[in-house]
Design an enzyme around this catalytic site. Structure first.
Site, PDB file in Angstrom:
ATOM      1  N   THR A 139      30.557  44.025  40.460  1.00  0.00           N
ATOM      2  CA  THR A 139      30.072  43.013  41.405  1.00  0.00           C
ATOM      3  C   THR A 139      29.126  43.626  42.437  1.00  0.00           C
ATOM      4  OG1 THR A 139      32.177  41.868  41.151  1.00  0.00           O
ATOM      5  CG2 THR A 139      30.839  41.253  43.050  1.00  0.00           C
ATOM      6  N   HIS A 143      25.271  39.394  43.333  1.00  0.00           N
ATOM      7  CA  HIS A 143      25.590  39.066  41.930  1.00  0.00           C
ATOM      8  C   HIS A 143      27.082  39.200  41.687  1.00  0.00           C
ATOM      9  CE1 HIS A 143      21.328  40.229  42.005  1.00  0.00           C
ATOM     10  NE2 HIS A 143      21.218  39.183  41.224  1.00  0.00           N
ATOM     11  N   ILE A 170      35.017  46.144  45.751  1.00  0.00           N
ATOM     12  CA  ILE A 170      35.518  47.045  44.718  1.00  0.00           C
ATOM     13  C   ILE A 170      36.925  47.542  45.071  1.00  0.00           C
ATOM     14  CG2 ILE A 170      35.032  49.130  43.384  1.00  0.00           C
ATOM     15  CD1 ILE A 170      32.976  46.717  43.109  1.00  0.00           C
ATOM     16  N   GLU A 371      37.814  38.749  38.879  1.00  0.00           N
ATOM     17  CA  GLU A 371      37.864  38.808  37.404  1.00  0.00           C
ATOM     18  C   GLU A 371      37.458  37.465  36.803  1.00  0.00           C
ATOM     19  OE1 GLU A 371      39.065  41.448  35.573  1.00  0.00           O
ATOM     20  OE2 GLU A 371      39.901  42.718  37.145  1.00  0.00           O
ATOM     21  N   GLY A 372      36.458  36.841  37.413  1.00  0.00           N
ATOM     22  CA  GLY A 372      36.026  35.518  36.986  1.00  0.00           C
ATOM     23  C   GLY A 372      36.766  34.473  37.791  1.00  0.00           C
ATOM     24  N   HIS A 374      38.192  30.770  39.130  1.00  0.00           N
ATOM     25  CA  HIS A 374      38.900  29.647  38.499  1.00  0.00           C
ATOM     26  C   HIS A 374      37.897  28.705  37.805  1.00  0.00           C
ATOM     27  CE1 HIS A 374      42.270  26.890  38.178  1.00  0.00           C
ATOM     28  NE2 HIS A 374      41.571  25.933  38.750  1.00  0.00           N
ATOM     29  N   ASP A 375      36.826  28.401  38.514  1.00  0.00           N
ATOM     30  CA  ASP A 375      35.834  27.459  37.949  1.00  0.00           C
ATOM     31  C   ASP A 375      35.092  28.079  36.769  1.00  0.00           C
ATOM     32  OD1 ASP A 375      36.466  25.466  39.701  1.00  0.00           O
ATOM     33  OD2 ASP A 375      34.839  25.891  41.103  1.00  0.00           O
TER      34      ASP A 375
HETATM   35  C1  LIG Z   1      39.944  41.403  46.751  1.00  0.00           C
HETATM   36  C2  LIG Z   1      38.896  41.466  45.700  1.00  0.00           C
HETATM   37  C3  LIG Z   1      38.847  42.556  44.828  1.00  0.00           C
HETATM   38  C4  LIG Z   1      37.840  42.653  43.877  1.00  0.00           C
HETATM   39  N1  LIG Z   1      37.774  43.759  43.053  1.00  0.00           N
HETATM   40  C5  LIG Z   1      36.674  43.940  42.269  1.00  0.00           C
HETATM   41  C6  LIG Z   1      36.488  45.172  41.547  1.00  0.00           C
HETATM   42  O1  LIG Z   1      37.349  46.064  41.575  1.00  0.00           O
HETATM   43  N2  LIG Z   1      35.330  45.354  40.850  1.00  0.00           N
HETATM   44  C7  LIG Z   1      34.358  44.387  40.790  1.00  0.00           C
HETATM   45  O2  LIG Z   1      33.345  44.622  40.145  1.00  0.00           O
HETATM   46  N3  LIG Z   1      34.526  43.199  41.442  1.00  0.00           N
HETATM   47  C8  LIG Z   1      35.650  42.962  42.182  1.00  0.00           C
HETATM   48  N4  LIG Z   1      35.808  41.778  42.873  1.00  0.00           N
HETATM   49  C9  LIG Z   1      34.725  40.799  42.838  1.00  0.00           C
HETATM   50  C10 LIG Z   1      35.066  39.506  42.137  1.00  0.00           C
HETATM   51  O3  LIG Z   1      35.128  39.695  40.759  1.00  0.00           O
HETATM   52  C11 LIG Z   1      34.029  38.465  42.590  1.00  0.00           C
HETATM   53  O4  LIG Z   1      34.362  38.102  43.917  1.00  0.00           O
HETATM   54  C12 LIG Z   1      34.012  37.252  41.687  1.00  0.00           C
HETATM   55  O5  LIG Z   1      33.470  37.569  40.426  1.00  0.00           O
HETATM   56  C13 LIG Z   1      33.190  36.098  42.287  1.00  0.00           C
HETATM   57  O6  LIG Z   1      31.949  36.546  42.738  1.00  0.00           O
HETATM   58  P1  LIG Z   1      31.452  36.145  44.214  1.00  0.00           P
HETATM   59  O7  LIG Z   1      32.546  36.476  45.167  1.00  0.00           O
HETATM   60  O8  LIG Z   1      30.127  36.755  44.409  1.00  0.00           O
HETATM   61  O9  LIG Z   1      31.347  34.558  44.177  1.00  0.00           O
HETATM   62  P2  LIG Z   1      30.095  33.716  43.643  1.00  0.00           P
HETATM   63  O10 LIG Z   1      29.697  34.166  42.279  1.00  0.00           O
HETATM   64  O11 LIG Z   1      29.065  33.682  44.701  1.00  0.00           O
HETATM   65  O12 LIG Z   1      30.746  32.266  43.507  1.00  0.00           O
HETATM   66  C14 LIG Z   1      30.942  31.393  44.625  1.00  0.00           C
HETATM   67  C15 LIG Z   1      31.477  30.066  44.081  1.00  0.00           C
HETATM   68  O13 LIG Z   1      30.481  29.475  43.230  1.00  0.00           O
HETATM   69  C16 LIG Z   1      31.051  29.171  41.970  1.00  0.00           C
HETATM   70  N5  LIG Z   1      30.044  29.339  40.924  1.00  0.00           N
HETATM   71  C17 LIG Z   1      29.262  30.434  40.707  1.00  0.00           C
HETATM   72  N6  LIG Z   1      28.462  30.225  39.652  1.00  0.00           N
HETATM   73  C18 LIG Z   1      28.745  28.976  39.181  1.00  0.00           C
HETATM   74  C19 LIG Z   1      28.285  28.178  38.082  1.00  0.00           C
HETATM   75  N7  LIG Z   1      27.359  28.638  37.227  1.00  0.00           N
HETATM   76  N8  LIG Z   1      28.812  26.954  37.914  1.00  0.00           N
HETATM   77  C20 LIG Z   1      29.768  26.491  38.747  1.00  0.00           C
HETATM   78  N9  LIG Z   1      30.260  27.177  39.785  1.00  0.00           N
HETATM   79  C21 LIG Z   1      29.762  28.413  39.998  1.00  0.00           C
HETATM   80  C22 LIG Z   1      32.217  30.144  41.800  1.00  0.00           C
HETATM   81  O14 LIG Z   1      33.196  29.643  40.914  1.00  0.00           O
HETATM   82  C23 LIG Z   1      32.732  30.236  43.240  1.00  0.00           C
HETATM   83  O15 LIG Z   1      33.621  29.172  43.488  1.00  0.00           O
HETATM   84  C24 LIG Z   1      36.864  41.634  43.778  1.00  0.00           C
HETATM   85  C25 LIG Z   1      36.952  40.507  44.633  1.00  0.00           C
HETATM   86  C26 LIG Z   1      37.951  40.430  45.573  1.00  0.00           C
HETATM   87  C27 LIG Z   1      38.000  39.220  46.479  1.00  0.00           C
END
Ligand SMILES: Cc1cc2nc3c(=O)[nH]c(=O)nc-3n(C[C@H](O)[C@H](O)[C@H](O)COP(=O)(O)OP(=O)(O)OC[C@H]3O[C@@H](n4cnc5c(N)ncnc54)[C@H](O)[C@@H]3O)c2cc1C
Length: 392
Positions: A139, A143, A170, A371-372, A374-375
């Site tokens: 992440t 992105h 991370i 990890e992806g 809910h939506d």
């Molecule tokens: C505590 C914590 C630990 C984590 N650990 C790791 C890790 O170890 N390594 C790592 O790489 N990542 C890690 N993550 C990152 C995590 O995987 C991301 O937060 C997650 O993939 C969502 O990305 P974002 O937060 O940028 O949300 P965004 O992608 O900005 O999404 C925001 C909202 O928009 C929605 N959305 C986005 N695109 C669409 C679409 N096409 N259609 C409909 N709805 C959409 C999403 O469902 C969400 O509700 C961690 C996150 C947290 C909170």
């Protein structure tokens, strides 16, 4: 925090479907959580500290690389054992399970699957024993759900690669010894690189003020002209499918782990409902409270069966990414709803650290997102059944 009196619900005798080995592994993990995690986890979460003292114990119960072959220091177990271990750890705390998931599925798995023999021998035994801790950088600040857009990149400089970019959110980053980092080469192809603490230009600042997964350390991975030796590139798989393969394994573990958090909330609420007297009766005698409990055990039972069947498919190497998405989404949603209902059943006591429910509830807010989201998992199911993508 109150003493840990946890008794695992098994309404459909699912234990009968497990082997003796599964039950031994599960019970060892359960006993370890009761002994070593429950007494310290509330304070760790309140202080927002990952309790490093439990690292050797996690290694001992096989939580680091449960299914990695023994020749590399892993436990060489099947996928159902892996799931059961994750269930028990998350019964203790989702943050602790996150640390174990990252180490196993996001760091050891890619080194095992996409690495060469030298890389396997160098890193896997130390990761399995907990001597080294790992993190997984996919992440980025701009992105999250769309990792293909990543801008972290590396250039071939002849005798080394030069890595630049930043990763956000991370798990384990603040204390990791190694990071599996996903970055684009000059042709825009995604590759995995093993970055080690101490490499010049590599830093891991911690992310503070989280209200969720407080007992897990989260941070950034920052790369400023980091010289990565060429032998640190994972040679055997590239493209977005490489990190997504790791996520499949981790999401599978989450599908089981969430059951653990739900079981703890249900068990706590059930016990409380028999002890708490209002209007001259235990609150468990009121229909509204029974409805909550009956629905909780129904949903837990459905989730257990979903996870077990998925485990069988994984053991046969037949589980699809979309099937894993469905189980991750369903089981985390199930757990977060149970945590919210269980919290209400404890009334005011439900918001305190005397009981584990509020901590589970807040933790699950991360688990439902990482990890992806809910939506996104719903849209993966939609794509799988219609053949039409609604998200990319
Ligand atoms: C505590 C914590 C630990 C984590 N650990 C790791 C890790 O170890 N390594 C790592 O790489 N990542 C890690 N993550 C990152 C995590 O995987 C991301 O937060 C997650 O993939 C969502 O990305 P974002 O937060 O940028 O949300 P965004 O992608 O900005 O999404 C925001 C909202 O928009 C929605 N959305 C986005 N695109 C669409 C679409 N096409 N259609 C409909 N709805 C959409 C999403 O469902 C969400 O509700 C961690 C996150 C947290 C909170």
């Amino acid at each position: 925090m109150k003493p840990d009196l946890f008794e695992a619900p098994d309404y459909y005798n699912i234990d009968d479907l497990l082997t003796e080995e599964h039950k031994l592994i599960r019970d060892a993990a359960r006993a370890w959580v009761k002994r070593d995690v429950s007494p310290i986890i509330e304070e760790a979460a309140q202080k927002a500290e990952f309790p490093k003292s439990i690292i050797p114990g996690l290694a001992e119960i096989g939580a680091f690389g449960p299914y990695i072959p023994e020749q590399y220091g892993g436990a060489g177990l099947d996928q159902i054992s892996y799931g059961l271990i994750m269930q028990e750890i998350e019964r203790g705390d989702s943050g602790v399970r996150s640390t174990a998931s990252v180490q196993s599925s996001l760091v050891m798995y890619p080194i095992w699957k996409y690495g060469n023999e030298d890389q396997r021998n160098k890193y896997l035994p130390k990761l399995a024993s907990g001597e080294w801790m790992g993190s997984f950088g996919l992440t980025e600040p701009d992105h999250g759900s769309n990792p293909a857009g990543m801008v972290t990149s590396f250039k071939d400089k002849g005798d080394h690669y030069l890595l630049n970019g930043a990763k956000l959110w991370i798990s384990n980053s603040p204390f990791c010894d190694v990071a599996v980092v996903w970055a684009k080469n000059e042709e825009g192809r995604i590759h995995g690189l093993i970055v080690e603490r101490g490499m010049e230009g590599f830093s891991t600042p911690e992310t503070h003020n989280k209200w969720s997964l407080r007992a897990s350390a989260t941070g950034e991975l920052i790369f400023q002209d980091v010289k990565v030796p060429k032998e640190n590139l994972l040679p055997n798989k590239s493209g977005l499918g490489a990190p997504l393969g790791c996520l499949d394994s981790a999401r599978y573990g989450i599908a089981w782990g969430a059951i653990g958090a739900a079981m703890d909330c249900y068990d706590t609420a059930l016990r409380y409902s028999k002890e708490r007297i209002q209007f001259g009766k235990p609150i468990g005698a009121f229909q509204l409270q029974q409805k909550k409990l009956a629905e909780m055990i129904t949903e837990i039972t459905k989730a257990q069966l979903l996870a077990l069947r998925l485990g069988q498919l994984k053991n046969e190497d037949k589980a699809t990414s979309a099937q894993i998405s469905m189980a991750k989404r369903n089981n985390v949603d199930m757990a977060i709803k149970i945590a919210r209902e269980a919290r209400q059943m404890l009334g005011g006591m439900g918001i305190t650290g005397e009981y584990p429910i509020m901590r589970h509830m807040m933790n699950l807010e991360s688990v439902i997102t990482y990890e992806g989201t809910h939506d996104i998992h719903l849209l993966i199911t939609g794509l799988d059944i219609t053949g039409l993508s609604a998200f990319k």
